[in-house]
Design a protein around this motif. Structure first.
Motif, PDB file in Angstrom:
ATOM      1  N   ALA A  13       4.273  -7.198 -11.665  1.00  0.00           N
ATOM      2  CA  ALA A  13       2.974  -7.156 -12.335  1.00  0.00           C
ATOM      3  C   ALA A  13       1.846  -6.894 -11.337  1.00  0.00           C
ATOM      4  O   ALA A  13       0.922  -6.118 -11.608  1.00  0.00           O
ATOM      5  CB  ALA A  13       2.736  -8.457 -13.083  1.00  0.00           C
ATOM      6  N   LEU A  14       1.924  -7.523 -10.171  1.00  0.00           N
ATOM      7  CA  LEU A  14       0.899  -7.309  -9.150  1.00  0.00           C
ATOM      8  C   LEU A  14       0.958  -5.881  -8.610  1.00  0.00           C
ATOM      9  O   LEU A  14      -0.084  -5.262  -8.348  1.00  0.00           O
ATOM     10  CB  LEU A  14       1.076  -8.313  -8.008  1.00  0.00           C
ATOM     11  CG  LEU A  14       0.766  -9.775  -8.342  1.00  0.00           C
ATOM     12  CD1 LEU A  14       1.253 -10.692  -7.229  1.00  0.00           C
ATOM     13  CD2 LEU A  14      -0.742  -9.969  -8.562  1.00  0.00           C
ATOM     14  N   ALA A  15       2.170  -5.353  -8.442  1.00  0.00           N
ATOM     15  CA  ALA A  15       2.317  -3.980  -7.952  1.00  0.00           C
ATOM     16  C   ALA A  15       1.749  -2.988  -8.954  1.00  0.00           C
ATOM     17  O   ALA A  15       1.113  -1.995  -8.568  1.00  0.00           O
ATOM     18  CB  ALA A  15       3.787  -3.678  -7.668  1.00  0.00           C
ATOM     19  N   LYS A 123       3.777 -19.154  -6.966  1.00  0.00           N
ATOM     20  CA  LYS A 123       3.334 -17.824  -6.544  1.00  0.00           C
ATOM     21  C   LYS A 123       4.468 -17.115  -5.808  1.00  0.00           C
ATOM     22  O   LYS A 123       5.324 -17.760  -5.186  1.00  0.00           O
ATOM     23  CB  LYS A 123       2.125 -17.922  -5.596  1.00  0.00           C
ATOM     24  CG  LYS A 123       0.955 -18.749  -6.116  1.00  0.00           C
ATOM     25  CD  LYS A 123       0.196 -18.033  -7.205  1.00  0.00           C
ATOM     26  CE  LYS A 123      -1.059 -18.843  -7.601  1.00  0.00           C
ATOM     27  NZ  LYS A 123      -1.812 -18.205  -8.694  1.00  0.00           N
ATOM     28  N   PRO A 124       4.499 -15.786  -5.803  1.00  0.00           N
ATOM     29  CA  PRO A 124       5.499 -15.051  -5.017  1.00  0.00           C
ATOM     30  C   PRO A 124       5.360 -15.338  -3.526  1.00  0.00           C
ATOM     31  O   PRO A 124       4.251 -15.551  -3.020  1.00  0.00           O
ATOM     32  CB  PRO A 124       5.192 -13.586  -5.324  1.00  0.00           C
ATOM     33  CG  PRO A 124       4.481 -13.611  -6.638  1.00  0.00           C
ATOM     34  CD  PRO A 124       3.682 -14.882  -6.633  1.00  0.00           C
ATOM     35  N   SER A 327      -1.953  -8.296   5.701  1.00  0.00           N
ATOM     36  CA  SER A 327      -1.929  -6.874   5.409  1.00  0.00           C
ATOM     37  C   SER A 327      -0.494  -6.381   5.207  1.00  0.00           C
ATOM     38  O   SER A 327      -0.186  -5.687   4.237  1.00  0.00           O
ATOM     39  CB  SER A 327      -2.590  -6.085   6.549  1.00  0.00           C
ATOM     40  OG  SER A 327      -2.536  -4.696   6.306  1.00  0.00           O
ATOM     41  N   ALA A 328       0.396  -6.760   6.122  1.00  0.00           N
ATOM     42  CA  ALA A 328       1.804  -6.352   5.993  1.00  0.00           C
ATOM     43  C   ALA A 328       2.424  -6.924   4.721  1.00  0.00           C
ATOM     44  O   ALA A 328       3.205  -6.247   4.039  1.00  0.00           O
ATOM     45  CB  ALA A 328       2.588  -6.814   7.217  1.00  0.00           C
ATOM     46  N   ALA A 329       2.077  -8.155   4.399  1.00  0.00           N
ATOM     47  CA  ALA A 329       2.632  -8.794   3.199  1.00  0.00           C
ATOM     48  C   ALA A 329       2.236  -8.048   1.936  1.00  0.00           C
ATOM     49  O   ALA A 329       3.023  -7.942   0.989  1.00  0.00           O
ATOM     50  CB  ALA A 329       2.166 -10.247   3.123  1.00  0.00           C
ATOM     51  N   PHE A 330       1.030  -7.502   1.914  1.00  0.00           N
ATOM     52  CA  PHE A 330       0.559  -6.796   0.723  1.00  0.00           C
ATOM     53  C   PHE A 330       1.465  -5.601   0.409  1.00  0.00           C
ATOM     54  O   PHE A 330       1.869  -5.397  -0.743  1.00  0.00           O
ATOM     55  CB  PHE A 330      -0.875  -6.325   0.916  1.00  0.00           C
ATOM     56  CG  PHE A 330      -1.381  -5.441  -0.196  1.00  0.00           C
ATOM     57  CD1 PHE A 330      -1.783  -5.990  -1.408  1.00  0.00           C
ATOM     58  CD2 PHE A 330      -1.438  -4.068  -0.047  1.00  0.00           C
ATOM     59  CE1 PHE A 330      -2.234  -5.189  -2.446  1.00  0.00           C
ATOM     60  CE2 PHE A 330      -1.893  -3.246  -1.076  1.00  0.00           C
ATOM     61  CZ  PHE A 330      -2.293  -3.815  -2.280  1.00  0.00           C
ATOM     62  N   TYR A 331       1.793  -4.816   1.427  1.00  0.00           N
ATOM     63  CA  TYR A 331       2.595  -3.616   1.186  1.00  0.00           C
ATOM     64  C   TYR A 331       4.045  -3.971   0.861  1.00  0.00           C
ATOM     65  O   TYR A 331       4.713  -3.244   0.111  1.00  0.00           O
ATOM     66  CB  TYR A 331       2.485  -2.661   2.365  1.00  0.00           C
ATOM     67  CG  TYR A 331       1.076  -2.121   2.485  1.00  0.00           C
ATOM     68  CD1 TYR A 331       0.601  -1.204   1.555  1.00  0.00           C
ATOM     69  CD2 TYR A 331       0.203  -2.582   3.461  1.00  0.00           C
ATOM     70  CE1 TYR A 331      -0.710  -0.744   1.607  1.00  0.00           C
ATOM     71  CE2 TYR A 331      -1.105  -2.117   3.521  1.00  0.00           C
ATOM     72  CZ  TYR A 331      -1.550  -1.204   2.591  1.00  0.00           C
ATOM     73  OH  TYR A 331      -2.852  -0.761   2.643  1.00  0.00           O
ATOM     74  N   ARG A 332       4.543  -5.066   1.396  1.00  0.00           N
ATOM     75  CA  ARG A 332       5.858  -5.547   0.986  1.00  0.00           C
ATOM     76  C   ARG A 332       5.821  -5.992  -0.472  1.00  0.00           C
ATOM     77  O   ARG A 332       6.748  -5.722  -1.253  1.00  0.00           O
ATOM     78  CB  ARG A 332       6.300  -6.702   1.887  1.00  0.00           C
ATOM     79  CG  ARG A 332       6.639  -6.291   3.315  1.00  0.00           C
ATOM     80  CD  ARG A 332       7.896  -5.463   3.360  1.00  0.00           C
ATOM     81  NE  ARG A 332       8.165  -4.928   4.705  1.00  0.00           N
ATOM     82  CZ  ARG A 332       9.160  -4.114   4.983  1.00  0.00           C
ATOM     83  NH1 ARG A 332       9.974  -3.714   4.018  1.00  0.00           N
ATOM     84  NH2 ARG A 332       9.338  -3.653   6.204  1.00  0.00           N
ATOM     85  N   LEU A 333       4.757  -6.664  -0.854  1.00  0.00           N
ATOM     86  CA  LEU A 333       4.605  -7.111  -2.236  1.00  0.00           C
ATOM     87  C   LEU A 333       4.509  -5.929  -3.189  1.00  0.00           C
ATOM     88  O   LEU A 333       5.118  -5.918  -4.270  1.00  0.00           O
ATOM     89  CB  LEU A 333       3.354  -7.988  -2.361  1.00  0.00           C
ATOM     90  CG  LEU A 333       3.010  -8.535  -3.749  1.00  0.00           C
ATOM     91  CD1 LEU A 333       4.116  -9.457  -4.256  1.00  0.00           C
ATOM     92  CD2 LEU A 333       1.670  -9.263  -3.723  1.00  0.00           C
ATOM     93  N   MET A 334       3.763  -4.903  -2.805  1.00  0.00           N
ATOM     94  CA  MET A 334       3.630  -3.727  -3.659  1.00  0.00           C
ATOM     95  C   MET A 334       4.974  -3.013  -3.859  1.00  0.00           C
ATOM     96  O   MET A 334       5.174  -2.326  -4.856  1.00  0.00           O
ATOM     97  CB  MET A 334       2.612  -2.746  -3.058  1.00  0.00           C
ATOM     98  CG  MET A 334       1.174  -3.248  -3.065  1.00  0.00           C
ATOM     99  SD  MET A 334       0.495  -3.569  -4.733  1.00  0.00           S
ATOM    100  CE  MET A 334       0.621  -5.376  -4.816  1.00  0.00           C
TER     101      MET A 334
END
Length: 356
Positions: A13-15, A123-124, A327-334
């Motif tokens: 959902a976040l992605a 939360k994830p 920042s790195a976590a965001f792209y892994r999450l996406m």
């Protein structure tokens, strides 16, 4: 629904929304850090509890002491980061945490805290490679930066050249075959009786010296983009011992400057060559050694001469910090890459395996 399935659904959902505010935690060595990062590019807060003064008493990082100090600092640092961001924990979308590489005890404190917090908040959870965090610091410093590009990663434990193919995907172009650049700086600093933290203080001393006064060898390796600092380090250490045995005074600033020049020449030569051969137009810098003054100047100068766009984070984002982890976590999450409660510390994990 199991925790893993639920986290995957939430991440999906976040992605789809393309947005996320992530609390990031970093505890791989001797800095306890927390930050809130929005969408992988915008820093909402950042807090660090440094252990430098404590470890300076022992001339280097003592792993057991580092672990205990992380336990004491984690809650206050997270509270400080949340207060700076003006947010409550419930307003977060996910929790990111460094799981390696680093000191195993130090990593375990952050991983355990991150897992507990993600579970409590529902939360994830995203596990982040510390080296990927260093690379990702460039996304915070340069919001327009997108892959592909090459990145020179230089730190106390790592010296790599990677090509960032796309977010989260890397090709290893070169690496040290023995010691890392930062380790070599620290070892030579001890020989010159420079106190901990040796590398940054050696860099400061070198600014006052003549880099041509002492003649130190340049590095040659079979691998076109590889490094080797062990032989250089040994040569420099032996040179210092020989001078003292002969009753000669070491000109410390000149000695530091000459050694620094030898290391920087190797890093810059290989990084620029790798970027040109990879047909990219951008070369980034990352890692603790990326704060080195000469390295920053030479990479910018040589890169510009070669027609490359050279990017580097400010020194504050080169040393260990949680902003880069966010920042790195965001792209892994996406990409839907979330962890579950089995996430564990991996002190020797790699960003990418060597190519055969």
């Amino acid at each position: 629904m199991t925790q893993r399935l639920w986290a995957a659904e939430k991440a999906k959902a976040l992605a789809q929304a393309g947005r996320a505010r992530i609390l990031a935690i970093e505890s791989s060595c001797d800095e306890t850090a927390a930050a809130v990062v929005e969408d992988g590019r915008r820093v909402l807060s950042g807090a660090v509890a440094s252990q430098i003064d404590m470890h300076a008493l022992y001339g280097g990082v003592v792993p057991e002491i580092a672990s205990r100090m992380h336990v004491e600092a984690l809650c206050p640092v997270v509270e400080q980061a949340m207060a700076q961001a003006g947010m409550t924990l419930d307003q977060l979308d996910a929790v990111g945490v460094t799981y390696g590489p680093g000191l195993v005890g130090a990593l375990l404190t952050g991983v355990s805290y991150g897992k507990a917090l993600a579970w409590a908040l529902d939360k994830p959870l995203i596990g982040v490679n510390h080296i990927e965090g260093h690379v990702s610091a460039n996304y915070l410093a340069h919001p327009d930066l997108t892959p592909p590009f090459c990145c020179l990663v230089a730190s106390g434990g790592h010296s790599h050249i990677v090509k960032v193919e796309r977010y989260g995907h890397y090709t290893l172009l070169g690496q040290t075959t023995d010691d890392a650049a930062g380790e070599a700086f620290d070892k030579v600093a001890r020989v010159l009786d420079i106190p901990y933290p040796g590398g940054p203080l050696l860099d400061k001393l070198a600014e006052e010296g003549d880099e041509h006064y002492y003649k130190f060898p340049r590095i040659h390796t079979p691998g076109k983009y590889d490094f080797s600092f062990s032989g250089l380090k040994t040569h420099v250490v032996n040179a210092a011992h020989n001078l003292r045995q002969q009753g000669q005074q070491i000109r410390a600033a000149d000695f530091a400057a000459s050694f620094r020049r030898a290391v920087v020449d190797a890093l810059v030569d290989k990084a620029v060559l790798a970027a040109l051969d990879s047909a990219v137009d951008t070369l980034a810098l990352a890692g603790g050694v990326a704060s080195n003054r000469l390295l920053r100047r030479e990479l910018a100068r040589r890169g510009e001469q070669a027609g490359l766009r050279v990017l580097m984070p400010p020194p504050r984002l080169c040393t260990d910090n949680a902003e880069m982890i966010g920042s790195a976590a965001f792209y892994r999450l996406m990409a839907g890459q979330v962890a579950d409660l089995s996430l564990n510390a991996q002190p020797s994990c790699r960003l990418v395996e060597a190519q055969s």
